[in-house]
Design an enzyme around this catalytic site. Structure first.
Site, PDB file in Angstrom:
ATOM      1  N   GLU A  80      40.993  16.648  51.302  1.00  0.00           N
ATOM      2  CA  GLU A  80      41.229  18.069  51.548  1.00  0.00           C
ATOM      3  C   GLU A  80      41.050  18.844  50.253  1.00  0.00           C
ATOM      4  O   GLU A  80      41.377  18.341  49.168  1.00  0.00           O
ATOM      5  CB  GLU A  80      42.661  18.313  52.053  1.00  0.00           C
ATOM      6  N   LYS A  95      42.052  21.296  47.392  1.00  0.00           N
ATOM      7  CA  LYS A  95      43.344  21.652  46.801  1.00  0.00           C
ATOM      8  C   LYS A  95      43.280  23.101  46.329  1.00  0.00           C
ATOM      9  O   LYS A  95      42.297  23.515  45.728  1.00  0.00           O
ATOM     10  CB  LYS A  95      43.670  20.731  45.618  1.00  0.00           C
ATOM     11  N   ASP A 143      45.225  26.514  44.420  1.00  0.00           N
ATOM     12  CA  ASP A 143      46.131  26.857  43.331  1.00  0.00           C
ATOM     13  C   ASP A 143      47.025  28.016  43.739  1.00  0.00           C
ATOM     14  O   ASP A 143      46.636  29.179  43.643  1.00  0.00           O
ATOM     15  CB  ASP A 143      45.287  27.262  42.114  1.00  0.00           C
ATOM     16  N   GLU A 188      40.012  24.317  42.621  1.00  0.00           N
ATOM     17  CA  GLU A 188      40.924  23.562  41.754  1.00  0.00           C
ATOM     18  C   GLU A 188      40.682  22.055  41.817  1.00  0.00           C
ATOM     19  O   GLU A 188      40.803  21.360  40.820  1.00  0.00           O
ATOM     20  CB  GLU A 188      42.370  23.854  42.141  1.00  0.00           C
ATOM     21  N   ARG A 212      56.921  11.901  45.136  1.00  0.00           N
ATOM     22  CA  ARG A 212      55.559  11.956  44.586  1.00  0.00           C
ATOM     23  C   ARG A 212      54.882  10.642  44.938  1.00  0.00           C
ATOM     24  O   ARG A 212      55.224   9.602  44.407  1.00  0.00           O
ATOM     25  CB  ARG A 212      55.587  12.189  43.072  1.00  0.00           C
ATOM     26  N   LYS A 249      45.769  13.597  43.776  1.00  0.00           N
ATOM     27  CA  LYS A 249      45.050  14.834  43.444  1.00  0.00           C
ATOM     28  C   LYS A 249      44.026  14.562  42.346  1.00  0.00           C
ATOM     29  O   LYS A 249      44.317  13.923  41.341  1.00  0.00           O
ATOM     30  CB  LYS A 249      46.017  15.950  43.037  1.00  0.00           C
ATOM     31  N   ASP A 255      23.833  57.597  52.681  1.00  0.00           N
ATOM     32  CA  ASP A 255      23.540  57.535  51.250  1.00  0.00           C
ATOM     33  C   ASP A 255      23.613  58.953  50.685  1.00  0.00           C
ATOM     34  O   ASP A 255      22.734  59.775  50.935  1.00  0.00           O
ATOM     35  CB  ASP A 255      22.142  56.938  51.042  1.00  0.00           C
ATOM     36  N   ASP A 279      23.219  61.043  47.798  1.00  0.00           N
ATOM     37  CA  ASP A 279      22.543  60.956  46.502  1.00  0.00           C
ATOM     38  C   ASP A 279      22.366  62.364  45.917  1.00  0.00           C
ATOM     39  O   ASP A 279      21.468  63.099  46.329  1.00  0.00           O
ATOM     40  CB  ASP A 279      21.181  60.279  46.700  1.00  0.00           C
ATOM     41  N   ASP A 330      20.061  62.421  53.557  1.00  0.00           N
ATOM     42  CA  ASP A 330      18.863  61.762  54.101  1.00  0.00           C
ATOM     43  C   ASP A 330      19.246  60.891  55.296  1.00  0.00           C
ATOM     44  O   ASP A 330      19.446  59.688  55.167  1.00  0.00           O
ATOM     45  CB  ASP A 330      18.216  60.924  52.986  1.00  0.00           C
TER      46      ASP A 330
END
Length: 609
Positions: free
Chosen positions: A21, A23, A25, A182, A198, A204, A437, A439, A528
């Site tokens: 998968e 990872k 942050d 990450e 853990r 990781k 637009d 301009d 325009d």
């Protein structure tokens, strides 16, 4: 509840019993929804008050999720930069906020997302003791039943999203490196979720960056080694490290510093730049390396080889297929932008510009000598383009279709500054959006564009049409109305653009005109409406412009469109800082296409026509 945690590894696990998968942050977060909703951090701190957009989204979707309650999900709370990367700095800023007003503003302008990778309880039944593969299957079924995204998507307004797994490490790793993510978490298929542990069944593997640097000091109280690089003749500190050194390496390094010290105080032993090492780290945060680890001694280098410029260049891992030629080439003078700076800009802006380039016939303007020489238009894909560059034939021209990051970076290396796109995709039968637009006749007349934009917005708001606004990057503004695909023709949208143009002229004939002959415009802004047509193009959102100021065609929040607005605020060097601090004004652009109430407006105009 304390989450299960992965163990850091530098070796990719092998075997069919591993799945992978991406990872992200952010803040590890466990969502529990029983009688009430709670979202708690890794240290069991409540998070919902800091991230009200998550609570609001869950409450809006209560009806869909209710059959599965009580429910406990494990995930990562992130500010999603792209499908494989979360922005660490942005989530840190959110985590430190205390003002309810500022939190609410940020939740609206730059919402965070909760990315879910595990389910621990569903319908009140604890399943954390089931094998990972079975839990993942339950999680995917839940997301499908509740119509939630099955993969991270920074453009999707549904803020609860699934992190999928991959069987191939290499397939996922290519995507992570390409998007500067990450890293990867490898998970053993039969593992059980174990609270607060853990585990070596979750590993990781991080996407490290590397820097060659020299030692400047040793901290006596904790054993940290301080590192720096040369910025000119001065030493630029980049952080300190202790991890990664074997005991004998650590002792040898300490002894060398002690024997060659230039100074010492109660805290540090100082040494002249002489000992060169290579350090790996995740990214730079607040001008320091994040998670630095010693990698190796560099006896082949001299301290003069360890420079700030090289340090900056290596912060972005570019795909191996992209060989940046002449990285020091100057492209803009004021502000000063070298080629490598421009490539890094493209790398960072990719998540924001690529959705607009996707599946569109691309015309670029290339500047082989930067702004110091003559540019040229390029429509045909050159013969020497690499295989990953997609193309599409149209009216005898083999156009580039920029559908991936590698193509964008390759074009950047070809010194393509401007990216012009048609108003439709290669799969569309009609326009994908309406664009006005605005301009003005000169840069000094920019206030005319601001006035026109605000008049147009009044009308669009009255008609309940959702609109977006951006600078052109040169001297004007452009207003976008996203449309559902394959629904309207250019002839139909012209009824609307003509209506708006005529409204502007009637509203203020001294400021606006539809006169095509320049000599007859008399300093007025030309509206325009004919430009919005099949085969015409416009500068893409977030494209740089080939002018002296290195400005960018920048999406704006509507409240920014006022007399204080200037084009020079939006330049290559500061644009990413703007997005990271304020969010992307076009973040909901594509989601508005299917809720746009354009048909009633068009029906009315047809009756009047």
């Amino acid at each position: 509840m304390r989450p299960m945690l992965p163990t850091l590894t530098f070796d990719v696990p092998e075997g069919e019993e591993w799945l992978f998968e991406a990872k992200y942050d952010g803040f590890r977060a466990i969502l529990h929804w029983g009688q009430e909703i709670s979202l708690t951090s890794r240290n069991d701190k409540p998070l919902l008050d800091l991230f009200p957009e998550i609570k609001a989204f869950l409450e809006q979707n209560k009806e869909k999720l209710e059959p599965f309650l009580p429910l406990t999900l494990d995930g990562e709370l992130v500010y999603l930069e792209n499908a494989y990367k979360a922005h660490f700095g942005s989530i840190q800023v959110r985590g430190r906020m205390r003002s309810e007003k500022k939190i609410a503003e940020k939740a609206k302008s730059a919402p965070c997302r909760l990315l879910i990778f595990d389910v621990l309880m569903i319908k009140g039944k604890k399943i954390s003791n089931k094998e990972y593969l079975l839990r993942k299957g339950e999680l995917e079924a839940l997301f499908k039943d509740c119509d939630l995204p099955l993969k991270p998507d920074e453009t999707n307004p549904k803020l609860i999203q699934l992190i999928p797994n991959y069987r191939s490490f290499n397939e996922l790793w290519e995507k992570v490196v390409l998007h500067d993510g990450e890293g990867i978490v490898a998970k053993q298929t039969k593992n059980q979720w174990e609270e607060g542990k853990r585990s070596s069944l979750w590993l990781k593997f991080k996407n490290w960056k590397y820097v060659s640097c020299f030692i400047t000091a040793y901290e006596k109280s904790n054993g940290y080694f301080y590192a720096g690089v040369f910025q000119g003749e001065k030493i630029y500190p980049i952080g300190h490290f202790i991890f990664g050194l074997k005991p004998d390496e650590k002792q040898a390094l300490f002894q060398i510093i002690k024997d060659n010290k230039t100074d010492e105080d109660s805290r540090y032993i100082y040494v002249e730049p002489a000992i060169c090492v290579e350090v790996k780290y995740l990214e730079i945060y607040e001008e320091q390396m994040r998670e630095p680890h010693f990698h190796q001694f560099r006896f082949d280098l001299k301290p003069d080889d360890c420079t700030y410029d090289k340090f900056i260049q290596h912060q972005k891992n570019l795909p191996p297929e992209i060989d940046i030629t002449h990285p020091d080439k100057p492209l803009w003078e004021t502000p000063s932008v070298q080629k490598i700076d421009y490539i890094h800009f493209l790398r960072e802006i990719a998540p924001y510009i690529l959705p607009f380039l996707k599946n569109r016939l691309l015309t670029v303007i290339r500047y082989p000598h930067g702004i110091f020489g003559e540019p040229f238009y390029q429509k045909n894909c050159p013969d020497y383009a690499p295989d990953f560059v997609e193309t599409k034939m149209s009216e005898g021209i083999n156009y580039i279709v920029c559908n991936n990051l590698k193509t964008l970076l390759w074009l950047g290396n070809q010194l393509a500054f401007e990216y012009h796109i048609p108003f439709k995709t290669i799969h569309s039968k009609g326009p994908s959006e309406i664009v006005f637009d605005l301009d003005p006749p000169s840069r000094d007349a920019f206030p005319l564009a601001i006035k026109a934009a605000l008049y147009i917005r009044e009308v669009l708001d009255h008609l309940e049409l959702i609109s977006f606004v951006k600078t052109s990057g040169n001297k004007g503004l452009q207003i976008y109305i996203p449309l559902p695909e394959n629904t309207y023709s250019f002839n139909e949208t012209r009824l609307f653009t003509k209506f708006i143009a005529e409204y502007l002229v009637s509203k203020d004939p001294d400021s606006f005109t539809t006169e095509r002959m320049k000599k007859n415009r008399g300093g007025r802004l030309y509206v325009d409406y004919i430009q919005h047509a099949e085969g015409k193009t416009i500068i893409a959102p977030y494209s740089a412009r080939g002018n002296k100021a290195a400005t960018v065609a920048t999406p704006l929040f509507w409240e920014e469109v006022n007399e204080r607005l200037t084009m020079e605020k939006f330049q290559i060097p500061n644009l990413l800082k703007r997005i990271n601090s304020g969010g992307d004004p076009f973040h909901s652009y594509f989601q508005t296409k299917n809720v746009q109430k354009f048909s009633p407006v068009l029906d009315f105009l047809k009756q009047q026509h």
